[in-house]
Design an enzyme around this catalytic site. Sequence first.
Site, PDB file in Angstrom:
ATOM      1  N   CYS A 262       0.872  -1.183   0.000  1.00 32.39           N
ATOM      2  CA  CYS A 262       0.000   0.000   0.000  1.00 32.39           C
ATOM      3  C   CYS A 262       0.909   1.232   0.000  1.00 32.39           C
ATOM      4  CB  CYS A 262      -0.942  -0.001   1.186  1.00 32.39           C
ATOM      5  SG  CYS A 262      -1.854  -1.547   1.384  1.00 32.39           S
ATOM      6  N   ALA A 263       1.819   1.262  -0.949  1.00 33.33           N
ATOM      7  CA  ALA A 263       2.996   2.130  -0.905  1.00 33.33           C
ATOM      8  C   ALA A 263       2.774   3.546  -1.422  1.00 33.33           C
ATOM      9  CB  ALA A 263       4.134   1.494  -1.704  1.00 33.33           C
ATOM     10  N   ALA A 264       1.860   3.721  -2.381  1.00 29.91           N
ATOM     11  CA  ALA A 264       1.716   5.038  -2.998  1.00 29.91           C
ATOM     12  C   ALA A 264       1.175   6.050  -1.987  1.00 29.91           C
ATOM     13  CB  ALA A 264       0.777   4.929  -4.204  1.00 29.91           C
ATOM     14  N   PRO A 265       1.573   7.333  -2.124  1.00 29.95           N
ATOM     15  CA  PRO A 265       2.311   7.949  -3.235  1.00 29.95           C
ATOM     16  C   PRO A 265       3.829   7.882  -3.140  1.00 29.95           C
ATOM     17  CG  PRO A 265       1.584   9.652  -1.742  1.00 29.95           C
ATOM     18  CD  PRO A 265       1.054   8.360  -1.189  1.00 29.95           C
TER      19      PRO A 265
ATOM     20  N   CYS B 264      -2.831   5.254   9.782  1.00 32.04           N
ATOM     21  CA  CYS B 264      -3.009   6.652  10.194  1.00 32.04           C
ATOM     22  C   CYS B 264      -4.420   6.812  10.760  1.00 32.04           C
ATOM     23  CB  CYS B 264      -2.755   7.610   9.038  1.00 32.04           C
ATOM     24  SG  CYS B 264      -3.755   7.320   7.563  1.00 32.04           S
TER      25      CYS B 264
END
Length: 436
Positions: free
Chosen positions: A251-254, A367
């Site tokens: 779930c790397a983007a951005p 988050c």
Amino acid sequence: MSRPTAKSQHVPQNAQPAGLPARRAALSLLDAVIRRGQPLEQALGAAARNISHPPDRALAHGIAAGVLRYMTELDALIDSATARPLPVDAKARMVLRLALAQALILETPPHAVIATSLPLVDGGPRKLVHGVLGTLFRRQLALPEAPRLPDEVEARWGEAWGEEVVGAARQLIAHRPPLDLTLRDAGTTDEWTERLGGVSLMPGHVRLPADSEVTALPGYAEGQLWVQDLAASLPARLLGAGGGRSVLDLCAAPGGKTMQLAAAGWTVTAVDQSQRRLERMQANLTRTGLEAAVLRADLTNWAPDAPVDAILLDAPCSATGIFRRHPDVLHRVGLRQIAEMAEIQAALVARVSGWLKPGGVLVYATCSLEPEEGEAQMATLRANHSEMLPRPIDTALLPEGLVADGHVLRLLPGALMPAGGLDGFFIASLSRSDSL
């Protein structure tokens, strides 16, 4: 806050005052968030599609965001001037919220507020809106420095974290957060802090005022820095130096964490499901000159070819921890959305933990300020996967003033408040047992 006192002025119904398109766009934005549950940023494109002037787009966004920050207080003012409460999603209430936000937050003169508000209810309750604004503008109006959050949010966070945290959240929601930058080379922190005129809370970090123009900053075009809230930078920091070892950034983007890991010497495979966000990540990698393998994939049906040394899972979540920069989450995220996200997180963290080599490290982060998306997830993982062991967090890797609870770091409103605060986060560090 300003105190509008000017008397309202009659505006002919066929008048089209300057700035009206921005107000119409702000109304569309508010409608998208309150009635349709869309994220504010996601709704901006459609709401402002007919506005080509960037300052007008910014104004539309600013008005809508101001309403969302102060909506509980704005609604209380509106209710004090109406015989019966208006429905929460009534157009008249929406327009009144926008009008009061302009007057009390943006300090727009009352006559200009009325001139740009009444056309928004043409064919509707124009007389009602005009009368309420006239009544309110005759008072000495002011908004509190620490506005109340929606009742259900205050109840939820009060039960989970206590009233002190709720009070800190009220203070944070009133203002846009400062701009945090992560530096490609932590060894240049003093140089960039001085050059940019900011402050640094730890190596590799510089904090600037909220209204800083990022792309105009020295070092941005050259790839020496990128925007990343300090809290969001901590999960990758916990993995330390890579030394060429393999890591999955899921779930790397951005791409903020991907760039951190690449700069720290990891061999990074970055995976995300969103093509648009991956394109943004690739642009960031190109700008910084950092390298990572970038894949578009759904983690529920993708797996790496071989086990890896480390995994950073910044799991999809309710995002309630970033309420100070995205105040819409306070009004569109509730228990249903939190439960849905928790179900996705549980499936993901159980699946990806099996991709680690023996002795490999998993850093899980959200988050979110909801225990269901943090503490509860780790309790379930530990109960069902005895091979996943707590890995204590080294306090030396954290900014001064933050302390981990063993292998868990929970960041709540109030953390580092004198320095400008942090986004809300949950971070846990675990390792896979060597004896499998």
